[in-house]
Design an enzyme around this catalytic site. Structure first.
Site, PDB file in Angstrom:
ATOM      1  N   CYS A  63      -5.072  -3.569  13.469  1.00 58.79           N
ATOM      2  CA  CYS A  63      -3.575  -3.021  13.158  1.00 58.79           C
ATOM      3  C   CYS A  63      -2.575  -3.509  14.194  1.00 58.79           C
ATOM      4  O   CYS A  63      -2.591  -3.547  15.435  1.00 58.79           O
ATOM      5  CB  CYS A  63      -3.595  -1.363  13.083  1.00 58.79           C
ATOM      6  N   HIS A  97      -6.104   1.135   4.296  1.00 59.03           N
ATOM      7  CA  HIS A  97      -5.682   1.189   5.556  1.00 59.03           C
ATOM      8  C   HIS A  97      -3.924   1.396   5.580  1.00 59.03           C
ATOM      9  O   HIS A  97      -3.288   2.147   6.324  1.00 59.03           O
ATOM     10  CB  HIS A  97      -6.240  -0.225   6.318  1.00 59.03           C
ATOM     11  N   GLU A  98      -3.446   0.537   4.590  1.00 57.66           N
ATOM     12  CA  GLU A  98      -1.992   0.345   4.835  1.00 57.66           C
ATOM     13  C   GLU A  98      -1.381   1.807   4.229  1.00 57.66           C
ATOM     14  O   GLU A  98      -0.516   2.258   4.902  1.00 57.66           O
ATOM     15  CB  GLU A  98      -1.357  -0.647   3.564  1.00 57.66           C
ATOM     16  N   HIS A 133      -1.098   4.502   6.636  1.00 57.39           N
ATOM     17  CA  HIS A 133       0.281   4.621   7.328  1.00 57.39           C
ATOM     18  C   HIS A 133       1.200   5.598   6.658  1.00 57.39           C
ATOM     19  O   HIS A 133       2.339   6.132   7.476  1.00 57.39           O
ATOM     20  CB  HIS A 133       0.777   3.307   7.455  1.00 57.39           C
TER      21      HIS A 133
HETATM   22 NI    NI Z   1      -2.134  -0.821  10.318  1.00 58.95          NI
END
Ligand code: NI
Length: 177
Positions: A100, A142-143, A146
């Site tokens: 990341c 994953h995105e 966030h």
């Molecule tokens: Ni990330």
């Protein structure tokens, strides 16, 4: 167009639940997406979420043509995804190594759902609706994490599988992400 500063783990702004985007096809949104694209490309990232540059909005971008950090990875189309909703299509999960831009130099093994549908909007407000699997599904998870204040280290089940890229993969040409 500008390369923006990436917030790093420890910055409380990475831990917020980001707000929905309410207006599309605006000059502000266009400029923000330009900056996000420039920043992601400059740092050779696979994806970037707006909160990583301190913008508290539910916007992610991602895309993989071919990336030396993921030599075996499948191609993921360049995507702008706003206000995403994810529906998992099975209970199946698989482990994979993640990095990341907000956790530079590190890698961790994270279990992710293998099949999902994601819906949302592009920058013009047009609907996006895709059913994906594998690496594409991993990148989306994953995105989108966030946007809910979740960084991948929070999802590592065995912390022995978390470390510096250069130690975990000494022979690989691993970038600082
Ligand atoms: Ni990330």
């Amino acid at each position: 167009m500008a390369i923006r500063n990436i917030l790093r783990m420890g910055d409380a702004r990475l831990l917020r639940r980001a707000a929905e985007v309410r207006s599309f096809d605006s000059a502000e949104l266009k400029e923000l997406l330009c900056d996000m694209r420039d920043t992601m490309q400059a740092l050779d990232g696979v994806g970037l979420a707006a909160p990583q540059i301190g913008i508290d909005l539910r916007i992610v971008i991602f895309g993989v043509e071919s990336n030396p950090r993921y030599p075996d990875a499948e191609v993921v189309p360049d995507t702008v995804l706003i206000n995403p909703v994810i529906t998992f299509l099975s209970d199946a999960k698989e482990d994979g190594w993640e990095g990341c831009l907000s956790v530079p130099g590190m890698r961790g093994l994270v279990s992710r759902f293998t099949h999902l549908r994601y819906q949302g909007f592009d920058q013009f407000g047009a609907l996006i609706d895709r059913t994906v699997s594998g690496f594409h599904a991993r990148v989306v998870q994953h995105e989108c994490d966030h946007l809910d204040g979740v960084l991948y280290p929070m999802r590592i089940q065995d912390m022995r599988n978390f470390g510096f890229s250069s130690e975990l993969f000494p022979d690989a040409d691993v970038r600082d992400e």
